[in-house]
Scaffold this motif. Structure first.
Motif, PDB file in Angstrom:
ATOM      1  N   LEU A 188       0.833  -1.200   0.000  1.00 51.85           N
ATOM      2  CA  LEU A 188       0.000   0.000   0.000  1.00 51.85           C
ATOM      3  C   LEU A 188       0.874   1.259   0.000  1.00 51.85           C
ATOM      4  O   LEU A 188       0.560   2.250  -0.669  1.00 51.85           O
ATOM      5  CB  LEU A 188      -0.932  -0.004   1.212  1.00 51.85           C
ATOM      6  CG  LEU A 188      -2.040  -1.075   1.176  1.00 51.85           C
ATOM      7  CD1 LEU A 188      -2.766  -1.137   2.513  1.00 51.85           C
ATOM      8  CD2 LEU A 188      -3.030  -0.810   0.048  1.00 51.85           C
ATOM      9  N   THR A 189       1.970   1.223   0.755  1.00 51.44           N
ATOM     10  CA  THR A 189       2.913   2.350   0.764  1.00 51.44           C
ATOM     11  C   THR A 189       3.479   2.584  -0.630  1.00 51.44           C
ATOM     12  O   THR A 189       3.572   3.726  -1.103  1.00 51.44           O
ATOM     13  CB  THR A 189       4.063   2.078   1.754  1.00 51.44           C
ATOM     14  OG1 THR A 189       3.525   1.905   3.062  1.00 51.44           O
ATOM     15  CG2 THR A 189       5.058   3.229   1.756  1.00 51.44           C
ATOM     16  N   MET A 190       3.876   1.497  -1.297  1.00 51.28           N
ATOM     17  CA  MET A 190       4.404   1.604  -2.653  1.00 51.28           C
ATOM     18  C   MET A 190       3.373   2.208  -3.598  1.00 51.28           C
ATOM     19  O   MET A 190       3.703   3.039  -4.455  1.00 51.28           O
ATOM     20  CB  MET A 190       4.840   0.230  -3.163  1.00 51.28           C
ATOM     21  CG  MET A 190       6.014  -0.368  -2.414  1.00 51.28           C
ATOM     22  SD  MET A 190       6.311  -2.079  -2.885  1.00 51.28           S
ATOM     23  CE  MET A 190       6.854  -1.881  -4.590  1.00 51.28           C
ATOM     24  N   GLY A 191       2.111   1.783  -3.437  1.00 55.93           N
ATOM     25  CA  GLY A 191       1.061   2.304  -4.290  1.00 55.93           C
ATOM     26  C   GLY A 191       0.853   3.797  -4.108  1.00 55.93           C
ATOM     27  O   GLY A 191       0.739   4.558  -5.085  1.00 55.93           O
ATOM     28  N   VAL A 192       0.831   4.240  -2.846  1.00 52.10           N
ATOM     29  CA  VAL A 192       0.650   5.666  -2.557  1.00 52.10           C
ATOM     30  C   VAL A 192       1.830   6.468  -3.087  1.00 52.10           C
ATOM     31  O   VAL A 192       1.658   7.532  -3.716  1.00 52.10           O
ATOM     32  CB  VAL A 192       0.476   5.881  -1.036  1.00 52.10           C
ATOM     33  CG1 VAL A 192       0.507   7.376  -0.708  1.00 52.10           C
ATOM     34  CG2 VAL A 192      -0.833   5.264  -0.557  1.00 52.10           C
ATOM     35  N   LEU A 193       3.045   5.989  -2.854  1.00 52.07           N
ATOM     36  CA  LEU A 193       4.235   6.696  -3.339  1.00 52.07           C
ATOM     37  C   LEU A 193       4.249   6.768  -4.865  1.00 52.07           C
ATOM     38  O   LEU A 193       4.612   7.793  -5.446  1.00 52.07           O
ATOM     39  CB  LEU A 193       5.497   5.982  -2.846  1.00 52.07           C
ATOM     40  CG  LEU A 193       5.841   6.152  -1.365  1.00 52.07           C
ATOM     41  CD1 LEU A 193       7.036   5.266  -0.995  1.00 52.07           C
ATOM     42  CD2 LEU A 193       6.144   7.607  -1.038  1.00 52.07           C
ATOM     43  N   GLY A 194       3.856   5.667  -5.522  1.00 56.45           N
ATOM     44  CA  GLY A 194       3.834   5.657  -6.983  1.00 56.45           C
ATOM     45  C   GLY A 194       2.887   6.683  -7.550  1.00 56.45           C
ATOM     46  O   GLY A 194       3.235   7.447  -8.463  1.00 56.45           O
ATOM     47  N   LEU A 195       1.660   6.738  -6.991  1.00 58.18           N
ATOM     48  CA  LEU A 195       0.679   7.705  -7.488  1.00 58.18           C
ATOM     49  C   LEU A 195       1.123   9.132  -7.181  1.00 58.18           C
ATOM     50  O   LEU A 195       0.957  10.032  -8.018  1.00 58.18           O
ATOM     51  CB  LEU A 195      -0.682   7.425  -6.859  1.00 58.18           C
ATOM     52  CG  LEU A 195      -1.391   6.155  -7.337  1.00 58.18           C
ATOM     53  CD1 LEU A 195      -2.764   6.032  -6.684  1.00 58.18           C
ATOM     54  CD2 LEU A 195      -1.542   6.137  -8.858  1.00 58.18           C
ATOM     55  N   ALA A 196       1.699   9.358  -5.985  1.00 56.29           N
ATOM     56  CA  ALA A 196       2.170  10.701  -5.634  1.00 56.29           C
ATOM     57  C   ALA A 196       3.321  11.123  -6.551  1.00 56.29           C
ATOM     58  O   ALA A 196       3.357  12.266  -7.032  1.00 56.29           O
ATOM     59  CB  ALA A 196       2.625  10.723  -4.171  1.00 56.29           C
ATOM     60  N   PHE A 197       4.247  10.203  -6.801  1.00 57.48           N
ATOM     61  CA  PHE A 197       5.374  10.514  -7.672  1.00 57.48           C
ATOM     62  C   PHE A 197       4.880  10.791  -9.090  1.00 57.48           C
ATOM     63  O   PHE A 197       5.348  11.731  -9.745  1.00 57.48           O
ATOM     64  CB  PHE A 197       6.361   9.341  -7.672  1.00 57.48           C
ATOM     65  CG  PHE A 197       7.737   9.706  -8.128  1.00 57.48           C
ATOM     66  CD1 PHE A 197       8.110   9.574  -9.463  1.00 57.48           C
ATOM     67  CD2 PHE A 197       8.674  10.188  -7.236  1.00 57.48           C
ATOM     68  CE1 PHE A 197       9.379   9.919  -9.892  1.00 57.48           C
ATOM     69  CE2 PHE A 197       9.950  10.540  -7.650  1.00 57.48           C
ATOM     70  CZ  PHE A 197      10.301  10.400  -8.982  1.00 57.48           C
ATOM     71  N   GLY A 198       3.952   9.972  -9.563  1.00 56.05           N
ATOM     72  CA  GLY A 198       3.406  10.180 -10.893  1.00 56.05           C
ATOM     73  C   GLY A 198       2.655  11.503 -11.016  1.00 56.05           C
ATOM     74  O   GLY A 198       2.755  12.199 -12.034  1.00 56.05           O
ATOM     75  N   LEU A 199       1.925  11.857  -9.956  1.00 50.23           N
ATOM     76  CA  LEU A 199       1.132  13.088  -9.971  1.00 50.23           C
ATOM     77  C   LEU A 199       1.994  14.320 -10.166  1.00 50.23           C
ATOM     78  O   LEU A 199       1.618  15.262 -10.870  1.00 50.23           O
ATOM     79  CB  LEU A 199       0.337  13.192  -8.665  1.00 50.23           C
ATOM     80  CG  LEU A 199      -0.598  14.402  -8.527  1.00 50.23           C
ATOM     81  CD1 LEU A 199      -1.713  14.340  -9.568  1.00 50.23           C
ATOM     82  CD2 LEU A 199      -1.175  14.463  -7.115  1.00 50.23           C
ATOM     83  N   PHE A 200       3.201  14.328  -9.559  1.00 55.26           N
ATOM     84  CA  PHE A 200       4.057  15.506  -9.590  1.00 55.26           C
ATOM     85  C   PHE A 200       5.115  15.476 -10.699  1.00 55.26           C
ATOM     86  O   PHE A 200       5.705  16.519 -11.014  1.00 55.26           O
ATOM     87  CB  PHE A 200       4.760  15.683  -8.243  1.00 55.26           C
ATOM     88  CG  PHE A 200       3.848  16.138  -7.138  1.00 55.26           C
ATOM     89  CD1 PHE A 200       3.410  17.456  -7.068  1.00 55.26           C
ATOM     90  CD2 PHE A 200       3.403  15.236  -6.189  1.00 55.26           C
ATOM     91  CE1 PHE A 200       2.552  17.866  -6.056  1.00 55.26           C
ATOM     92  CE2 PHE A 200       2.553  15.638  -5.177  1.00 55.26           C
ATOM     93  CZ  PHE A 200       2.112  16.961  -5.106  1.00 55.26           C
ATOM     94  N   THR A 201       5.366  14.314 -11.290  1.00 55.04           N
ATOM     95  CA  THR A 201       6.480  14.250 -12.249  1.00 55.04           C
ATOM     96  C   THR A 201       6.108  13.664 -13.607  1.00 55.04           C
ATOM     97  O   THR A 201       6.928  13.723 -14.530  1.00 55.04           O
ATOM     98  CB  THR A 201       7.638  13.406 -11.674  1.00 55.04           C
ATOM     99  OG1 THR A 201       7.209  12.043 -11.503  1.00 55.04           O
ATOM    100  CG2 THR A 201       8.122  13.958 -10.336  1.00 55.04           C
ATOM    101  N   GLU A 202       4.914  13.106 -13.737  1.00 58.08           N
ATOM    102  CA  GLU A 202       4.588  12.391 -14.976  1.00 58.08           C
ATOM    103  C   GLU A 202       3.271  12.873 -15.573  1.00 58.08           C
ATOM    104  O   GLU A 202       2.446  13.488 -14.888  1.00 58.08           O
ATOM    105  CB  GLU A 202       4.507  10.881 -14.707  1.00 58.08           C
ATOM    106  CG  GLU A 202       5.802  10.264 -14.214  1.00 58.08           C
ATOM    107  CD  GLU A 202       5.623   8.818 -13.786  1.00 58.08           C
ATOM    108  OE1 GLU A 202       6.643   8.159 -13.502  1.00 58.08           O
ATOM    109  OE2 GLU A 202       4.472   8.345 -13.728  1.00 58.08           O
TER     110      GLU A 202
END
Length: 316
Positions: A188-202
Motif C-alpha cells: 500500500l505504501t508503494m502504491g501511494v508513493l507511486g501515485l504521488a510521484f506520478g502526480l508531480f512528475t509524470e
C-alpha cells in the motif's frame, strides 16, 4: 519431514514456478511501461496488490496496525518502491533480458551491505562472486556499439542496490512482527508513493489506455500472478527449503527473463552479451553455493576416519 509438510520437490517446484512468473513479468512490464509511465504504473499495480493481500490476510493485516509494525512496513515500502521505480525506469531504456540479469546483482550485494551492520566480513567466495559480476557487467556493456553502460543499465544497477537494502532491512526486522500484515502495508505504501510521484512528475495516463484490453490483461498478470501468487509461493517455499537452495533457485528468475525476452520481445543475443549473462550467473552461484559446499566438504574431510587408524584398531 515435519508433520503436514510436503516433499521437498513440491517447494522447489513452487520456487521455480515463481521464477518463471517473474521472468515473464519483465516482458509484460516492458509492454506496459510503454502505455503508463513508471510512477503511475507502480501506484496502480501495488495499490491493487496491497488491497488484495490485505483482504486475503485480513487478520494478519489487522494485527500489523500498530505504530511499530506500521513504521517498519512503511520503511519496507519506501525501499521497495525505490527499487521498483529505478528498475521500471531502467526497463524503459534497456531490454527485458539485460534488466533481469543486472537486477540479479542484488544477490551479490547483500553480504557487502550487511558488513557494516552485522560486523561480518564477506567470505572469499563473496569477493570472487562480486568480481565475476563486475566482469559480467563489463561484458554486457561491451555488447553494444560502444564500451559503456546505457542509462537503462545504470538505473537497473541502482535498483539492485535498493533491492539489496530492502533484503538487509527485512532481515533485521523483528521476528515478532507479522510479516504478511507488514507486506500488505509495504504494498500500500508503494502504491501511494507511486501515485504521488506520478502526480508531480509524470503525464497522467489517458483513460482509454487504462481500460484497453491489453493493459488490463497485463495488470491482471502483474497483480495476481507476479505480485500476489509469486509472493505466496516464495514465502511458503522459503519456510521449508535450505536458504542456499532457495537462493539458487530464485536466481533463475534472471535466466527466465532472458528466455522470455528472446522468445517474446525479440531481444538479439550477441556472443558478448551471452558471455556477460553467463559470468553474472556464475557469480550468483559462487555467492550462494560456494561457502556451503566448501564447508560441507571440509566437514566430511574432518569427520572421515583415516585408513591408518582403522588398520591400527584392527591390529590391536
Amino acid at each position: 519431514m515435519a508433520s503436514g509438510a510436503k516433499p521437498l520437490w513440491v517447494y522447489k517446484a513452487m520456487i521455480l514456478t515463481a521464477t518463471v512468473i517473474w521472468g515473464l513479468s519483465f516482458v509484460v512490464m516492458k509492454d506496459t511501461v510503454g502505455v503508463v509511465e513508471p510512477g503511475y504504473l507502480i501506484g496502480i499495480r501495488f495499490l491493487i496488490t496491497g488491497a488484495l493481500v490485505a483482504a486475503l490476510f485480513w487478520k494478519n493485516f489487522r494485527r500489523a496496525l500498530t505504530p511499530r509494525a506500521l513504521r517498519t512496513g512503511v520503511i519496507f515500502g519506501v525501499l521497495l518502491f525505490a527499487a521498483y521505480w529505478t528498475q521500471t525506469v531502467g526497463l524503459v531504456y534497456t531490454t527485458p533480458g539485460k534488466n533481469a540479469f543486472l537486477t540479479a546483482v542484488y544477490v551479490v550485494l547483500v553480504p557487502f551491505l550487511c558488513w557494516p551492520l552485522q560486523k561480518q566480513r564477506p567470505t572469499v567466495f563473496r569477493v570472487v562472486a562480486a568480481c565475476l559480476c563486475l566482469a559480467g557487467i563489463g561484458c554486457v556493456s561491451a555488447s553494444g556499439e560502444s564500451f559503456m553502460l546505457g542509462f537503462g543499465d545504470i538505473m537497473t544497477l541502482v535498483c539492485a542496490v535498493f533491492f539489496a537494502l530492502h533484503i538487509v532491512y527485512v532481515n533485521r526486522a523483528s521476528a515478532e512482527l507479522d510479516m504478511m500484515g507488514m507486506t500488505a502495508i509495504q504494498f500500500l505504501t508503494m502504491g501511494v508513493l507511486g501515485l504521488a510521484f506520478g502526480l508531480f512528475t509524470e503525464q497522467p495516463p489517458a483513460l482509454s489506455a487504462l481500460i484497453a484490453p491489453d493493459f488490463l490483461w497485463n495488470m491482471l498478470y502483474l497483480v495476481v500472478f507476479s505480485s500476489a501468487m509469486g509472493l505466496v509461493f516464495q514465502n511458503i517455499a522459503l519456510a521449508h527449503l535450505p536458504a542456499a537452495t532457495a537462493s539458487l533457485l530464485l536466481s533463475l528468475e534472471s535466466v527466465f527473463g532472458v528466455v522470455f525476452s528472446v522468445l517474446l520481445f525479440g531481444e538479439p543475443l550477441t556472443a558478448m552479451l551471452l558471455l556477460g549473462f553467463a559470468v553474472i550467473f556464475a557469480g550468483i552461484v559462487v555467492s550462494e553455493a560456494g561457502q556451503p559446499l566448501w564447508e560441507k566438504r571440509r566437514n566430511r574431510r574432518h569427520t572421515a576416519v583415516p585408513d591408518e587408524l582403522v588398520l591400527d584398531s584392527a591390529e590391536a
